[in-house]
Structure formats: C-alpha cells, structure tokens
Write an enzyme that holds these catalytic residues in place. Structure first.
Site, PDB file in Angstrom:
ATOM      1  NE  ARG A  60      -3.150   0.332   3.223  1.00 32.12           N
ATOM      2  CZ  ARG A  60      -2.618   0.670   4.280  1.00 32.12           C
ATOM      3  NH1 ARG A  60      -2.337   2.118   4.312  1.00 32.12           N
ATOM      4  NH2 ARG A  60      -2.380  -0.157   5.374  1.00 32.12           N
ATOM      5  CE1 TYR A 113     -18.212   8.545 -16.922  1.00 28.60           C
ATOM      6  CE2 TYR A 113     -17.162   9.029 -14.855  1.00 28.60           C
ATOM      7  CZ  TYR A 113     -18.026   7.804 -15.631  1.00 28.60           C
ATOM      8  OH  TYR A 113     -18.237   7.052 -15.329  1.00 28.60           O
ATOM      9  CE  LYS A 204     -13.669   5.445 -19.144  1.00 31.54           C
ATOM     10  NZ  LYS A 204     -13.896   6.775 -19.103  1.00 31.54           N
TER      11      LYS A 204
HETATM   12  C1  LIG Z   1     -14.370   7.311 -17.423  1.00 26.34           C
HETATM   13  C2  LIG Z   1     -14.145   8.708 -17.086  1.00 26.34           C
HETATM   14  C3  LIG Z   1     -13.822   9.044 -15.848  1.00 26.34           C
HETATM   15  C4  LIG Z   1     -13.763   8.054 -14.493  1.00 26.34           C
HETATM   16  O1  LIG Z   1     -12.888   7.109 -14.813  1.00 26.34           O
HETATM   17  P1  LIG Z   1     -13.143   5.569 -14.235  1.00 26.34           P
HETATM   18  O2  LIG Z   1     -11.731   4.878 -14.563  1.00 26.34           O
HETATM   19  O3  LIG Z   1     -14.018   4.724 -14.787  1.00 26.34           O
HETATM   20  O4  LIG Z   1     -13.477   5.636 -12.678  1.00 26.34           O
HETATM   21  C5  LIG Z   1     -13.527  10.282 -15.579  1.00 26.34           C
HETATM   22  N1  LIG Z   1     -13.396  11.213 -16.464  1.00 26.34           N
HETATM   23  C6  LIG Z   1     -13.728  11.031 -17.919  1.00 26.34           C
HETATM   24  C7  LIG Z   1     -13.773  12.004 -18.721  1.00 26.34           C
HETATM   25  C8  LIG Z   1     -14.054   9.654 -18.275  1.00 26.34           C
HETATM   26  O5  LIG Z   1     -14.243   9.270 -19.516  1.00 26.34           O
END
Ligand SMILES: *Cc1c(COP(=O)(O)O)cnc(C)c1O
Length: 397
Positions: A60, A113, A204
């Site tokens: 951690r 988001y 992403k």
């Molecule tokens: C998906 C997304 C998030 C959140 O991320 P996670 O990895 O799903 O927790 C934050 N900002 C944007 C622009 C996103 O597309």
C-alpha cells in the site's frame, strides 16, 4: 524526446540495470525487513509522500511496477511526477481530498463525465460545488475558500472545448484540475497551459484495450506527494497487474490515437451528411492547446430516445457499451447511461438530449464502421443516405 519515443521508453529506465527487457511484475504484498532502522526510515519517507525509499515495505506504500507507469505518464504529460489509482474516480477523489482539506469550495465547468458530476453534486466528500459554463464563470465563482477548479476538455459527452490558460488566469492562483481523458497526452498537455493536476481515466485511451480500470494524475512533485499520502491513507491503489497491462499499452498509444482519430474524422463527416442526424459534435483543434480532434464524437438522431435506443440495438460490428478509447468501436447513450445521474435541468441546458449518442471510434476499417453505423441509423429512423461511401483515401493503410 519526442512523444513516440517517450511512449515506447518512458518508465523503463531501470530495466537495463535489472538486466531485463520487459518490466518485471512485482506482486509482493509485503517486503522482508532485515534492518529495522532502515525500514523505519523508509516508512517515514513514504508516509511523507516520497515516490521511492530504501524498502517498499508494504504494497500500500509503494509498488515498483506501478511506479514505472507513473514515471511514464509524467514523461508523456511533461510533468514532474504522476500518481496512479485504482480508477479514474479514485484519482479524482484523491485530488479533492488533497486540495479541499481546508478550502471546501469547488468550482466546476459543466459538462463533466457523469460520475465526476455526481461525486461533486452528491456532497459525499463534504465539498460544495459552484457549477459554471466557461472561464468567465470561473472568475465570478472563485472565492477565498475555493480549493480547486475542475474542468474537462474536450468535454464528455458534448465535446466542447475549454481554454485552459483562460481558466488558469481566472482561477487567480486556485489550482486547476483538467481531466485530459478524451484528448490523451498525444493530443493535449494541460500542464503546459496552467493546469496543476492532469487527470486521466486510464481505463480509456491509456489502457486502450478494454481490460484495465485505472486512474492517473500527472502533476508537480509537491502535489504528487500529497496525492501519495491520500493514497496510502485511503488505500485507493492500482493493482500491479493493471499497472503492468497499462504500461504495456503505452508504446502503441500515439499510433492508436492517431489511427482512430483518422477514422473518427471520416465518420464525423459522413454523419454530418446523413438526413437522420440532427447534430454532430466533434472537436475543432486550435493546434495550440488541442493538436487533433481525437477519436470520440457525439451525434444526435431524429426521433429521440426510441431512435437512439434502436441505433444501439441495431449495430452489429460496433459494441453498444459505455467506456471509450478502446481498440474497438463503442457506442452509448449519455442521457440514459454515463450521464444518468446529472441534474435533469443541467442535462437539458447542456444539450445532453434523448437523441444523443456518443461514439468512441476504434481501429476497425472505416468502411466497415460506416456500413454498420449507416445501416443502424437508417433502420432506426427510416431515413437513409443512399450510396455515400467513406472517403477511404483519408485513412492510410
Ligand atoms: C471514464 C471517465 C472517468 C472515470 O474513470 P473510471 O476509470 O471509470 O473511474 C473520468 N473522466 C472521464 C472523462 C471519463 O471518461
């Protein structure tokens, strides 16, 4: 070094000394202590937010596999450091906890988001959020107790662009967090324009293959130390297997983003001409802040929720699913899914309508993508675009 070189080599600086070619995957949860004095020193250093110490001590506190991908993102974003978390939302939570200990007021530019919007709106972290539309709104809303200004550009899901330097000026010294998930470091580096914290949902484009959930914040050494302290206390860790996969994805990041972007450009143009498409939302790069439009676009179909649902149900090659930035093309309905929890009045004002669909373009042949999209939109709306084919010459290879 250039972006392609950084993408391939960043975070791998210790491999030569280790005598290996691929980064090792270290799954240890704890590390043997042979010298108590040295272990105590390491604990104190890591507890104070140091990136590294004589011993990792406990997983951690530090993990070498995770550390490599942090170094890699810092190199790609041109920041002093970066800190990894278990998801984009965990990363945003850590930023809020680090920035808003005393100053609990946040100014945020909508849209964000949907999950980020919800985290700020629901009050879970004890912050109070002022929602604004642009840099001028930021200037009007910033107060003595404002701890953080938050924005996304291009914005999810409407692809609006915000001038980061203008926001940084309007923030009058309050740190600015930019969610750079849509552009990726290939197309935009917010720290160059005055952002203190650059957030990525690495789930992403950075991960890019639909098999990793991760969050990263590229930032200064000082902010990185505070974020690591939050990470140690809250345990919002990135697992080393996820970090390994993420790091493995980075050498192809520039190629993936550019190739997907070329396909997105073609599809945006064709959608513009489709009689059933009432709006196409796709960024217009200025070449200074944003260097390319990217691989995500949104479009609105005539016929509202029924037509949008029918498009999602009608695609065969494209996957109807939330998320974005993967090698395969995804389509989803923001009003019903990713932005479901956003205040309905705000949704309406922001143009997140019932007919709006968000398309994340992958690496398939653009002709195949268009054929699928065209048949789905035409079948869903009863309006067709006869005989138009993609200008395939735009896409090399
Ligand atoms: C998906 C997304 C998030 C959140 O991320 P996670 O990895 O799903 O927790 C934050 N900002 C944007 C622009 C996103 O597309």
């Amino acid at each position: 070094m250039g972006t392609h070189t950084e993408a391939v080599h960043a975070g791998r600086g210790d491999l030569r000394a280790l005598g290996v070619h691929a980064p090792p995957l270290d799954l240890s949860s704890t590390y043997p202590i042979h010298d108590l004095e040295q272990a105590v020193e390491s604990l104190d250093a890591l507890g104070a937010g140091a990136a590294e110490a004589g011993s990792p001590l406990y997983a951690r506190l530090h993990n070498p596999t995770v550390r490599r991908v942090e170094r890699a993102l810092a190199a790609l974003e041109g920041t002093e450091d970066a800190v990894a978390f278990g998801s984009g939302m965990a990363a945003l939570t850590a930023c809020l906890l680090a920035a808003c200990r005393e100053r609990r007021h946040v100014v945020a530019i909508r849209p964000l988001y949907g999950g980020s919007d919800h985290l700020l709106a629901c009050g879970l972290l004890g912050v109070e959020t002022a929602w604004v539309a642009d840099p001028v709104g930021v200037g009007d809303a910033v107060r003595a107790d404002t701890g953080l200004v938050i924005l996304e550009t291009p914005q999810n899901p409407t692809l609006g662009q915000i001038d980061i330097a203008a926001v940084a000026a309007a923030a009058r010294g309050v740190p600015v967090l930019v969610d750079n998930t849509f552009a990726s470091p290939v197309l935009q580096n917010p720290a160059r324009h005055g952002a203190s914290l650059v957030l990525h949902s690495a789930t992403k484009f950075l991960g890019g293959h639909g098999d990793v959930v991760a969050g990263l914040v590229a930032t200064t050494a000082g902010w990185a130390a505070s974020l690591r302290q939050v990470r140690i206390v809250t345990g919002a860790l990135l697992h080393p297997v996820a970090a390994y996969l993420l790091h493995r994805s980075l050498p192809t990041l520039t190629l993936r983003v550019r190739e997907a972007q070329e396909r997105a450009r073609v599809l945006a143009g064709l959608l513009e001409e489709h009689p059933a498409v009432t709006r196409v939302l796709y960024p217009r790069p200025d070449g200074v802040q944003l260097r390319g439009p990217g691989a995500v676009l949104s479009f609105e179909v005539a016929g509202g929720i029924e037509a949008a649902a029918a498009v999602m149900a009608g695609v065969r090659l494209i996957t109807p699913a939330v998320s974005l930035g993967a090698v395969d093309t995804l389509i989803q309905h923001p009003a019903g899914l990713t932005h479901r929890l956003v205040d309905p009045m705000a949704k309406e004002a922001l143009g997140i309508t019932d007919g709006l669909l968000r398309l994340s373009v992958g690496l398939e042949d653009v002709d195949d993508l268009w054929a699928d999209l065209e048949q789905a939109v035409t079948a869903a709306t009863g309006m067709g675009l006869k005989g138009r084919r993609p200008r395939a010459a735009v896409v090399a290879g």
